[in-house]
Design an enzyme around this catalytic site. Structure first.
Site, mmCIF file in Angstrom:
data_model
loop_
_atom_site.group_PDB
_atom_site.id
_atom_site.type_symbol
_atom_site.label_atom_id
_atom_site.label_comp_id
_atom_site.label_asym_id
_atom_site.label_seq_id
_atom_site.Cartn_x
_atom_site.Cartn_y
_atom_site.Cartn_z
ATOM 1 N N LYS A 96 -36.044 -27.052 -71.208
ATOM 2 C CA LYS A 96 -35.581 -26.974 -69.808
ATOM 3 C C LYS A 96 -34.254 -26.244 -69.797
ATOM 4 O O LYS A 96 -33.523 -26.260 -70.787
ATOM 5 C CB LYS A 96 -35.391 -28.378 -69.237
ATOM 6 C CG LYS A 96 -35.441 -28.432 -67.725
ATOM 7 C CD LYS A 96 -36.877 -28.471 -67.229
ATOM 8 C CE LYS A 96 -36.970 -28.326 -65.735
ATOM 9 N NZ LYS A 96 -38.324 -28.614 -65.249
ATOM 10 N N ASP B 57 -37.955 -23.932 -61.205
ATOM 11 C CA ASP B 57 -37.747 -25.349 -60.876
ATOM 12 C C ASP B 57 -36.899 -25.321 -59.594
ATOM 13 O O ASP B 57 -36.912 -24.302 -58.877
ATOM 14 C CB ASP B 57 -37.050 -26.090 -62.031
ATOM 15 C CG ASP B 57 -37.106 -27.611 -61.891
ATOM 16 O OD1 ASP B 57 -38.129 -28.214 -62.236
ATOM 17 O OD2 ASP B 57 -36.115 -28.220 -61.412
HETATM 18 P P1 NDP Z 1 -37.418 -26.173 -54.546
HETATM 19 O O1 NDP Z 1 -36.083 -25.645 -54.853
HETATM 20 O O2 NDP Z 1 -38.487 -25.244 -54.099
HETATM 21 O O3 NDP Z 1 -37.315 -27.328 -53.449
HETATM 22 C C1 NDP Z 1 -36.515 -28.438 -53.673
HETATM 23 C C2 NDP Z 1 -36.559 -29.329 -52.444
HETATM 24 O O4 NDP Z 1 -35.903 -30.556 -52.744
HETATM 25 C C3 NDP Z 1 -35.806 -28.723 -51.264
HETATM 26 O O5 NDP Z 1 -36.387 -29.186 -50.068
HETATM 27 C C4 NDP Z 1 -34.400 -29.297 -51.454
HETATM 28 O O6 NDP Z 1 -33.624 -29.365 -50.274
HETATM 29 C C5 NDP Z 1 -34.724 -30.689 -51.947
HETATM 30 N N1 NDP Z 1 -33.617 -31.168 -52.790
HETATM 31 C C6 NDP Z 1 -33.175 -30.617 -53.942
HETATM 32 N N2 NDP Z 1 -32.117 -31.295 -54.420
HETATM 33 C C7 NDP Z 1 -31.912 -32.291 -53.549
HETATM 34 C C8 NDP Z 1 -30.972 -33.337 -53.498
HETATM 35 N N3 NDP Z 1 -30.032 -33.488 -54.456
HETATM 36 N N4 NDP Z 1 -31.042 -34.205 -52.445
HETATM 37 C C9 NDP Z 1 -31.988 -34.056 -51.475
HETATM 38 N N5 NDP Z 1 -32.909 -33.072 -51.482
HETATM 39 C C10 NDP Z 1 -32.867 -32.208 -52.496
HETATM 40 O O7 NDP Z 1 -37.868 -26.955 -55.861
HETATM 41 P P2 NDP Z 1 -39.330 -27.392 -56.329
HETATM 42 O O8 NDP Z 1 -40.163 -27.724 -55.151
HETATM 43 O O9 NDP Z 1 -39.815 -26.411 -57.309
HETATM 44 O O10 NDP Z 1 -38.999 -28.726 -57.146
HETATM 45 C C11 NDP Z 1 -38.964 -30.009 -56.544
HETATM 46 C C12 NDP Z 1 -39.133 -31.074 -57.604
HETATM 47 O O11 NDP Z 1 -40.375 -30.882 -58.296
HETATM 48 C C13 NDP Z 1 -38.072 -31.071 -58.704
HETATM 49 O O12 NDP Z 1 -37.862 -32.406 -59.152
HETATM 50 C C14 NDP Z 1 -38.729 -30.284 -59.819
HETATM 51 O O13 NDP Z 1 -38.185 -30.597 -61.075
HETATM 52 C C15 NDP Z 1 -40.153 -30.779 -59.692
HETATM 53 N N6 NDP Z 1 -41.190 -29.936 -60.275
HETATM 54 C C16 NDP Z 1 -41.299 -28.615 -59.952
HETATM 55 C C17 NDP Z 1 -42.308 -27.858 -60.505
HETATM 56 C C18 NDP Z 1 -42.512 -26.428 -60.131
HETATM 57 O O14 NDP Z 1 -43.465 -25.834 -60.614
HETATM 58 N N7 NDP Z 1 -41.694 -25.836 -59.288
HETATM 59 C C19 NDP Z 1 -43.243 -28.423 -61.490
HETATM 60 C C20 NDP Z 1 -43.085 -29.837 -61.700
HETATM 61 C C21 NDP Z 1 -42.083 -30.543 -61.107
HETATM 62 P P3 NDP Z 1 -32.381 -28.348 -50.114
HETATM 63 O O15 NDP Z 1 -32.999 -26.999 -49.948
HETATM 64 O O16 NDP Z 1 -31.642 -28.835 -48.927
HETATM 65 O O17 NDP Z 1 -31.583 -28.461 -51.386
HETATM 66 O O1 2IT Z 2 -40.928 -29.582 -64.214
HETATM 67 C C1 2IT Z 2 -41.793 -28.729 -64.460
HETATM 68 O O2 2IT Z 2 -42.842 -29.030 -65.053
HETATM 69 C C2 2IT Z 2 -41.576 -27.346 -64.020
HETATM 70 N N1 2IT Z 2 -40.561 -27.071 -63.384
HETATM 71 C C3 2IT Z 2 -42.552 -26.269 -64.381
HETATM 72 C C4 2IT Z 2 -42.298 -25.786 -65.767
HETATM 73 C C5 2IT Z 2 -43.113 -24.586 -66.183
HETATM 74 O O3 2IT Z 2 -42.829 -24.115 -67.296
HETATM 75 O O4 2IT Z 2 -43.991 -24.129 -65.467
#
Ligand code: NDP
Ligand code: 2IT
Length: 443
Positions: free
Chosen positions: A125, A165
């Protein structure tokens, strides 16, 4: 003191201030006790001692020039946690609060998650304390180029392959890929989540959210339930939340909330996803702008969505967004299923509340593994110099998510914790990594 407790105590003592990392280790290790007792070879080979220490961590300066010509400096990280079963794999997070402890918790979790995908992916990560919000495209590009100039030294298609992420999506991946290629003069699958014009996979954008719902659907069906007609609350409004909402609706559920760090929207008629996509994916705006599209919806500033009654709750924003009181309120309001789209969104106390109340609970490392699994499929396509159809990728994703459910449920039952998918996912993820480490000797 037991082996597990000794390793937890030692980890906390040796990594002061890394609170999220402590939380993750404290959640995972106790669930492995039953496996460790049954298989003394793991303790004899120091498997836990090795699992809680990353193979290496890089912390580096990221200097860049903003639009006013002013020098800015951020701190970049890459934690290469475990390569027992494949090259390091895991996303990059750009968020002002990013710290080494946060990246370590994510890398630790990623190691088990990637194992569950059944693909050859190690755990890693990275990220930076850079805040993309309010930055121009030019500033984001400058930052990404500087970040990759250093990070690129540690990457390679068979060494370490980052992805997106929080705060890192298609735009950032594109800028980073361009810089990597420019420096290394090689066109290789060194990042996933790439654009479709330069080696990306169809379906990767949607994969985490869709995969989450494939997992939920499987979990519900096995319990004699279905998504049809159910009220679903989702937190966040980013990549994971948007495509979780899309697939939940396809299954016939009604999603009534979404949020961002400012607050949440409640739409009793069901979220208008086209509006959310336009606000978030096109305009990069705030969720409260939803009221301009749907004046009858409600916006609540500074609050989370968990007070809204629902059948199924899907935390998809960030870590520790759902605490013990939230869990109690959800249970009180009739929520019977929770699945984590985000990484570690529920506190350990909240998880205990869910398990004690018989809530069907899909832990992050199982439920959100569809993103990294599809990244694995992107790597395969890159290595084969080919690209699969959307349907082909989606079918594989579905198969992988059903298999992850089966692994978690199966391991839970085998080790005396039937229905506890937290324990099951940890055990199943652990066993593959631990056995690979044993077979490879003390490295
Ligand atoms: P994005 O940046 O696309 O979206 C994040 C969302 O979460 C936004 O709505 C953001 O709001 C909100 N957010 C982030 N930080 C905070 C905080 N401290 N308090 C309140 N709201 C918050 O990220 P992703 O959708 O990609 O990721 C979301 C979650 O999913 C994370 O935990 C990530 O690790 C996990 N994840 C992502 C994967 C991927 O493929 N992208 C795969 C597996 C897990 P704002 O814009 O206001 O900050
Ligand atoms: O938390 C996660 O699994 C991710 N942000 C995706 C990682 C990846 O390598 O696709």
């Amino acid at each position: 003191m037991s082996y597990v407790n000794r390793i937890i105590a030692n980890t906390i003592e040796k990594t002061p201030g890394e609170f999220e990392f402590h939380q993750a280790v404290t959640e995972v290790l106790p669930t492995l006790k039953v496996v460790l007792d049954k298989n003394p070879r793991f303790e004899a080979a120091g498997i836990l001692e090795r699992l809680v220490v990353p193979e290496r961590c890089f912390v580096f300066r990221v200097p860049w020039l903003d639009d006013d010509g002013k020098t800015r400096v951020n701190v970049g990280y890459r934690v290469q946690f475990n390569s027992a079963i494949g090259p390091y794999k895991g996303g990059l997070r750009f968020h002002p609060k990013v710290s080494l402890g946060e990246i370590k918790f994510l890398g630790f979790e990623q190691t088990f998650k990637n194992s569950l995908t059944s693909l050859p992916l190690g755990g890693g990560k990275g990220g930076a304390d850079f805040d993309p919000k309010g930055k121009s495209d030019n500033e984001v590009m400058k930052f990404c180029q500087s970040f990759m100039t250093e990070l690129g030294k540690y990457l390679g298609a068979t060494i370490d392959v980052p992805a997106g992420d929080i705060g890192v999506g298609a735009r950032e991946i594109g800028y980073m890929y361009g810089q990597y290629k420019r420096i290394n003069d090689t066109f290789e699958g060194v990042l996933t989540g790439k654009g479709l014009t330069y080696g990306g996979s169809l379906g990767r954008t949607e994969a985490t959210g869709y995969g989450l719902l494939y997992f939920v659907n499987e979990m519900l069906q096995r319990a004699g339930k279905s998504l049809e007609g159910q009220i679903v609350t989702i937190s966040g409004s980013g990549n994971v939340s948007i495509f979780a909402c899309e697939k939940a609706r396809e299954y016939g559920a009604k999603v009534v909330t979404m949020s961002d760090s400012g607050g949440f929207i409640y739409d009793a008629d069901g979220i208008d996803l086209d509006a959310v996509k336009e606000i978030k994916l096109v305009k990069r705006g705030r969720i409260k702008d939803y009221l301009q599209y749907r004046p009858n919806a409600q916006y609540t500033e500074g609050k989370r969505v968990w007070g809204v009654p629902c059948h199924i709750a899907l935390p998809c924003a960030t870590q520790n967004e759902l605490d013990e009181n939230d869990a109690k309120e959800l249970v009180k309001n009739g929520c019977y299923a929770v699945a984590e789209g985000a990484n570690m969104p529920s506190s350990n106390e909240a998880i205990e509340v869910f398990l004690a109340n018989g809530v069907l609970f899909g832990p992050a490392k199982a439920a959100n593994a569809g993103g990294v699994a599809t990244s694995g499929l992107e790597m395969t396509q890159n290595a084969m110099h080919t690209s699969w159809t959307r349907d082909e990728v989606d079918k594989q994703l579905h198969r992988i998510m059903v298999n992850i459910y089966a692994q978690a449920a199966g391991a839970a039952e085998e080790y005396g914790a039937k229905g506890n998918f937290v324990a099951g996912a940890n055990i199943a993820g652990f066993l593959k990594v631990a056995n690979a480490m044993l077979e490879q000797g003390v490295v």
